[in-house]
Design a protein around this motif. Structure first.
Motif, PDB file in Angstrom:
ATOM      1  N   UNK A 169       1.455  -1.053  -0.079  1.00  0.00           N
ATOM      2  CA  UNK A 169      -0.347   0.239  -0.222  1.00  0.00           C
ATOM      3  C   UNK A 169       0.906   1.019  -0.180  1.00  0.00           C
ATOM      4  N   UNK A 170      -0.127   2.103  -0.474  1.00  0.00           N
ATOM      5  CA  UNK A 170       1.304   3.524  -0.593  1.00  0.00           C
ATOM      6  C   UNK A 170       0.973   4.294   0.638  1.00  0.00           C
ATOM      7  N   UNK A 171      -0.267   3.830   1.765  1.00  0.00           N
ATOM      8  CA  UNK A 171      -0.274   3.822   3.243  1.00  0.00           C
ATOM      9  C   UNK A 171      -0.101   2.924   3.702  1.00  0.00           C
ATOM     10  N   UNK A 172      -0.003   3.574   5.405  1.00  0.00           N
ATOM     11  CA  UNK A 172       0.584   2.392   6.755  1.00  0.00           C
ATOM     12  C   UNK A 172      -1.594   2.199   6.701  1.00  0.00           C
ATOM     13  N   UNK A 173      -1.601   1.065   6.041  1.00  0.00           N
ATOM     14  CA  UNK A 173      -2.855   0.321   6.336  1.00  0.00           C
ATOM     15  C   UNK A 173      -3.720   0.238   7.669  1.00  0.00           C
ATOM     16  N   UNK A 174      -2.651  -0.101   9.019  1.00  0.00           N
ATOM     17  CA  UNK A 174      -2.721  -0.065   9.925  1.00  0.00           C
ATOM     18  C   UNK A 174      -3.660   1.332  11.181  1.00  0.00           C
ATOM     19  N   UNK A 175      -2.943   2.041  10.420  1.00  0.00           N
ATOM     20  CA  UNK A 175      -3.630   3.565  10.669  1.00  0.00           C
ATOM     21  C   UNK A 175      -3.900   3.415  10.901  1.00  0.00           C
ATOM     22  N   UNK A 176      -5.824   2.702   9.579  1.00  0.00           N
ATOM     23  CA  UNK A 176      -6.666   3.104   9.241  1.00  0.00           C
ATOM     24  C   UNK A 176      -7.139   4.599   8.489  1.00  0.00           C
ATOM     25  N   UNK A 177      -5.849   5.151   8.517  1.00  0.00           N
ATOM     26  CA  UNK A 177      -6.035   6.937   7.786  1.00  0.00           C
ATOM     27  C   UNK A 177      -5.612   7.062   5.915  1.00  0.00           C
ATOM     28  N   UNK A 178      -5.724   6.311   5.560  1.00  0.00           N
ATOM     29  CA  UNK A 178      -5.503   6.078   4.140  1.00  0.00           C
ATOM     30  C   UNK A 178      -5.628   7.435   3.407  1.00  0.00           C
ATOM     31  N   UNK A 179      -4.133   8.293   3.640  1.00  0.00           N
ATOM     32  CA  UNK A 179      -4.285   9.591   3.629  1.00  0.00           C
ATOM     33  C   UNK A 179      -4.034   9.857   2.174  1.00  0.00           C
ATOM     34  N   UNK A 180      -3.308   8.846   0.579  1.00  0.00           N
ATOM     35  CA  UNK A 180      -2.469   8.976   0.240  1.00  0.00           C
ATOM     36  C   UNK A 180      -4.157   8.483  -0.885  1.00  0.00           C
ATOM     37  N   UNK A 181      -4.272   7.568   0.164  1.00  0.00           N
ATOM     38  CA  UNK A 181      -5.331   6.931  -1.385  1.00  0.00           C
ATOM     39  C   UNK A 181      -6.814   7.575  -1.309  1.00  0.00           C
ATOM     40  N   UNK A 182      -6.681   8.509   0.097  1.00  0.00           N
ATOM     41  CA  UNK A 182      -8.675   9.565   0.174  1.00  0.00           C
ATOM     42  C   UNK A 182      -7.520  11.089  -0.642  1.00  0.00           C
ATOM     43  N   UNK A 183      -6.294  11.236  -0.834  1.00  0.00           N
ATOM     44  CA  UNK A 183      -6.662  12.394  -2.234  1.00  0.00           C
ATOM     45  C   UNK A 183      -6.319  11.878  -4.085  1.00  0.00           C
ATOM     46  N   UNK A 184      -6.298  10.577  -3.879  1.00  0.00           N
ATOM     47  CA  UNK A 184      -6.099   9.988  -4.498  1.00  0.00           C
ATOM     48  C   UNK A 184      -7.497  10.512  -4.975  1.00  0.00           C
ATOM     49  N   UNK A 185      -8.299   9.379  -4.559  1.00  0.00           N
ATOM     50  CA  UNK A 185      -9.929   9.308  -5.191  1.00  0.00           C
ATOM     51  C   UNK A 185     -10.217  11.307  -5.053  1.00  0.00           C
ATOM     52  N   UNK A 186      -9.737  12.485  -4.165  1.00  0.00           N
ATOM     53  CA  UNK A 186     -10.484  13.559  -4.496  1.00  0.00           C
ATOM     54  C   UNK A 186      -9.329  13.748  -6.376  1.00  0.00           C
ATOM     55  N   UNK A 187      -8.347  13.709  -6.398  1.00  0.00           N
ATOM     56  CA  UNK A 187      -8.246  14.379  -7.122  1.00  0.00           C
ATOM     57  C   UNK A 187      -7.989  13.462  -8.598  1.00  0.00           C
ATOM     58  N   UNK A 188      -8.295  12.286  -8.639  1.00  0.00           N
ATOM     59  CA  UNK A 188      -8.241  11.129  -9.917  1.00  0.00           C
ATOM     60  C   UNK A 188      -7.168  10.799  -9.864  1.00  0.00           C
ATOM     61  N   UNK A 189      -6.154  10.760  -9.248  1.00  0.00           N
ATOM     62  CA  UNK A 189      -5.018  10.050  -9.377  1.00  0.00           C
ATOM     63  C   UNK A 189      -5.126   8.433  -9.031  1.00  0.00           C
ATOM     64  N   UNK A 190      -3.819   8.013  -9.405  1.00  0.00           N
ATOM     65  CA  UNK A 190      -4.188   6.072  -8.941  1.00  0.00           C
ATOM     66  C   UNK A 190      -2.941   5.652  -8.944  1.00  0.00           C
ATOM     67  N   UNK A 191      -2.544   4.230  -8.253  1.00  0.00           N
ATOM     68  CA  UNK A 191      -0.985   4.211  -7.979  1.00  0.00           C
ATOM     69  C   UNK A 191      -1.009   2.597  -8.263  1.00  0.00           C
ATOM     70  N   UNK A 192       0.080   2.144  -8.440  1.00  0.00           N
ATOM     71  CA  UNK A 192       0.598   0.956  -8.732  1.00  0.00           C
ATOM     72  C   UNK A 192       1.116   0.153  -7.280  1.00  0.00           C
TER      73      UNK A 192
END
Length: 231
Positions: A169-192
């Motif tokens: 993951x791009x985020x530390x999943x155990x922290x349950x915040x998903x900062x990168x995923x949320x910004x990618x959602x809002x800006x139309x970004x994706x990641x490998x």
């Protein structure tokens, strides 16, 4: 001459996976010995065969997230532009960040300078070294660094809509915040996620990258074969 570097994690049965995700199941389905009973061919020249059963999530191994993964209004993998999955790329050396560290804007700027490539719409790959340090131990799923909000905005400001990381993951999943995923959602970004062998393209400068997903109708992501093409 073009040199091709494979950046794909070996996909195997029971490979480490995040606790909330199923491990891949990759087992023999038909064997050469078992297929003899089908009597294909002729008695003196049997044609035997082997097949493999694969049961896995669309986020198994080296994979790309689809826009719909975190955005109910986003496109599934089969409807995303194929151009998103290929193009000019650069790999940034972020190994100094260490296990569970924060990848900051300053880290990105320093790594960009070291790479000698000005990020301008590139697919940006991030070598953090966690595969080399932890694969294939299960602890690897808890060791990936965090792509911080400021680092994610840094990418967006430079026209990079696609980035990629080692680890699950791009985020530390155990922290349950998903900062990168949320910004990618809002800006139309994706990641490998779970790229492999990134050390092989450090210092290569700009290169061409392809990580083409399977055309799975309605899927939230897909395994890919990630390849770097170096001059």
């Amino acid at each position: 001459m073009t040199r091709i570097v494979d950046l794909t994690l070996p996909l195997e049965d029971g490979a480490p996976a995040l606790g909330r995700l199923a491990r891949p199941v990759i087992i023999p389905h038909t064997t050469h010995e078992g297929s003899k009973k089908l009597k294909q061919g002729t008695p003196d020249d049997l044609l035997t065969f082997t097949t493999t059963y694969m049961g896995m999530l669309d986020h198994s191994g080296t994979h790309i997230d689809a826009l719909i993964h975190n955005n109910p209004d986003g496109a599934p993998i089969d409807e995303m532009p194929i151009e998103m999955f290929m193009g000019k790329a650069v790999c940034l050396d972020l190994r100094h960040v260490g296990d569970r560290g924060d990848i900051t804007r300053e880290d990105m700027e320093a790594a960009e300078k070291e790479a000698g490539v000005t990020v301008d719409g590139h697919i940006v790959l991030m070598c953090t070294g966690i595969n080399e340090r932890h694969w294939p131990n299960d602890e690897i799923v808890r060791m990936n660094p965090q792509v911080t909000a400021e680092a994610t905005y840094w990418l967006h400001e430079r026209g990079s809509r696609v980035h990629g990381v080692e680890g699950p993951s791009t985020d530390r999943v155990d922290e349950n915040l998903f900062v990168n995923h949320r910004i990618c959602r809002d800006l139309g970004m994706v990641h490998y996620e779970w790229l492999w062998n990134l050390e092989a393209v450090l210092g290569a400068g700009e290169f061409q990258f392809q990580g083409i997903p399977l055309r799975i109708k309605g899927a939230s992501g897909s395994p890919v074969r990630a390849l770097a093409f170096l001059e």
